[in-house]
Design an enzyme around this catalytic site. Structure first.
Site, PDB file in Angstrom:
ATOM      1  N   HIS A  54       7.766 -23.610 -16.010  1.00  0.00           N
ATOM      2  CA  HIS A  54       7.664 -23.027 -14.669  1.00  0.00           C
ATOM      3  C   HIS A  54       6.260 -22.492 -14.429  1.00  0.00           C
ATOM      4  CE1 HIS A  54       7.859 -18.552 -15.254  1.00  0.00           C
ATOM      5  NE2 HIS A  54       8.594 -18.828 -16.320  1.00  0.00           N
ATOM      6  N   GLU A  71      11.232 -20.265 -10.499  1.00  0.00           N
ATOM      7  CA  GLU A  71      11.990 -19.933 -11.706  1.00  0.00           C
ATOM      8  C   GLU A  71      12.314 -18.450 -11.761  1.00  0.00           C
ATOM      9  OE1 GLU A  71      12.653 -18.765 -15.965  1.00  0.00           O
ATOM     10  OE2 GLU A  71      11.204 -18.021 -14.507  1.00  0.00           O
TER      11      GLU A  71
END
Length: 506
Positions: A273, A319
């Protein structure tokens, strides 16, 4: 290693990003010589990318959170690096409703007026309702003795006789927090105090904890420790005040996807992420993973070799708000697409300053929660590699805290590496890995001090070599990861996962 010419024009387009050919999923042979790629992927180069991300954060309010100018600038840096190497990165856009907690207050009004301190005594829950309420407290089916097993609030029958207008005191255990709070609201509760379960003797079940309700609830809710919950349960004439001010902000963001050439029916997704939390620049979490897979992509391109199987480098957005980018990606896959994904490699925090070399426990031994069929082979590739380097490892479970979540819940084998977050290093771990006993693996986790100075270059080099090794091993493998002639295309029973991102769900 079987050598092919790398087709620099091989890429995906926005319209065809999720189209795949027909074939079998990919399996690990452990005979690929990865030494040249490991030599090329260096901590020095990765730190160059980390400094670029630090510069981005410094120029954009100190963070690189999804939906912000800092995230956009981070993405532009990643895309420019990929294009210069011959990739054609594509943005996969998505939007979501982001929960923003503006403030939370919790106090005992009677019998002993007491102000509780946020982040020390209590936390506002993600997706709590907004309100300011004062009311008597009623405990709901709690268990403070013995093994403290608890289904508190999980069943509507738990609220039989609950006085409408009261605040519910509910114990953690068994079911999702969202079910507990929605049941309380249906019974007429005007708020919820959710305290830790107190079982097992471990800090994560005793101390203050953060939790998410997943979707916006109608009533305010806060969490607290077992000890404070038990104290409140034993207080006669208890009244408390809960005040939560929160809002939902519509957020637009995106993933970045970039492909090598190779068999599309054996796609290897190598993901990390890219977004940080709003509180800091996120250089270990997760600039370290993003920079490591970026450098791996650049060096694969520079080698001139064309992988046998397609490698899709994925830089996930959203995320930190609940694994939203990777979840969006997997949600767009058809059943055929899922079968044509060989596996997911996930790298989230790989440079922690008080690190342990954690490998995701694909086979469920000894931690109990296995990934989909094939995940054990991924774990073995990492374990064998580290053993060949004389480096110890330790399993970490698929608890739901990172972007493998959507992959394993849809039957795609997964694995990866992690060097630790807010958990504290044990004496046993310090004896093996060095570092400080009782200190967090990353003392700057989700804080403003998560800068380039928060990344250990030695640990980063070790993990980056393992990332390069596994990526190339699976890019060159010739048989099925799960050892069968078919993808399973099913979830793996991971309803047992206790987190979705950094917040607990049960």
């Amino acid at each position: 290693m079987k050598t092919h010419r790398f087709r620099r024009g091989a890429a995906i387009t926005a319209a065809t990003a999720l189209a795949f050919g027909i074939g079998l999923p990919a399996q690990a042979d452990n005979g690929t010589n990865t030494s040249a790629l490991r030599d090329a992927v260096t901590a020095e180069n990765i730190f160059g990318h980390l400094q670029a991300l630090q510069d981005v954060a410094d120029a954009n309010g100190g963070n690189r959170a999804a939906g912000t100018p800092g995230y956009e600038a981070s993405a532009q840096y990643i895309e420019a690096q990929l294009r210069s190497a011959g990739y054609a990165p594509v943005r996969q856009s998505f939007s979501y409703e982001r929960f923003v907690l503006n403030s939370a207050e919790f106090e005992q009004v009677a019998p002993t007026p007491t102000d509780y301190t946020e982040e020390q005594d209590f936390l506002g829950m993600d997706y709590s309702g907004s309100d300011d309420v004062i009311a008597p407290v009623t405990a709901v089916d709690i268990n403070l003795t013995g093994d403290r097993a608890s289904t508190s609030g999980c069943e509507t029958a738990d609220f039989a006789g609950f006085p409408a207008g009261n605040i519910a005191l509910i114990q953690r255990g068994t079911c999702d927090f969202a079910l507990k709070v929605s049941n309380a609201a249906a019974a007429g509760a005007v708020g919820v105090v959710l305290f830790n379960q107190g079982n097992g003797g471990t800090a994560d079940r005793l101390d203050l904890f953060g939790g998410t309700l997943g979707t916006l609830q109608d009533i305010p809710a806060v969490t607290t420790s077992f000890d404070l919950g038990a104290e409140l349960a034993g207080t006669d004439g208890l009244e408390v005040r809960i005040a939560v001010d929160a809002e939902i902000v519509q957020t637009e963001t995106f993933n970045i996807l970039a492909d090598t050439a190779g068999r599309a029916d054996r796609t290897v997704v190598v993901g990390a992420h890219l977004d940080s939390v709003p509180e800091g620049p996120g250089i270990n979490d997760n600039g370290s993973g993003s920079a490591a897979i970026l450098e791996t992509a650049l060096q694969i391109a520079a080698s001139g070799d064309e992988p046998r199987n397609r490698v899709r480098f994925a830089f996930w957005g959203g995320e930190e708000d609940g694994l939203l980018g990777s979840e969006h990606y997997v949600s767009k896959l058809t059943k055929k697409d899922i079968k044509n994904h060989a596996l997911n490699l996930n790298f989230d925090m790989v440079g922690s300053p008080n690190a342990v070399r954690f490998v995701y426990d694909g086979d469920g031994d000894p931690l109990g929660l296995a990934g989909p069929n094939g995940s054990a082979n991924i774990e073995r590739i990492f374990e064998d590699y580290f053993a060949s380097q004389g480096l110890a490892t330790e399993p970490t479970d698929f608890d739901g805290r990172s972007d493998y979540f959507a992959f394993i819940n849809n039957g795609i084998p997964a694995g990866g590496l992690f060097t630790g977050a807010e958990g504290e290093k044990t004496a046993e771990q310090a004896a093996i890995y060095g570092g400080t006993v009782g200190a967090p693996f990353d003392p700057c986790y989700h804080q403003a001090c998560d800068t380039v100075d928060n990344v250990d270059p030695v640990v980063l080099e070790q993990m980056a070599d393992a990332i390069a090794h596994a990526t190339l091993t699976f890019a060159e493998t010739t048989s099925a990861v799960n050892g069968t002639a078919k993808g399973n295309g099913k979830g793996s029973g991971n309803g047992k996962m206790e987190f979705k991102g950094h917040q607990a769900i049960r």
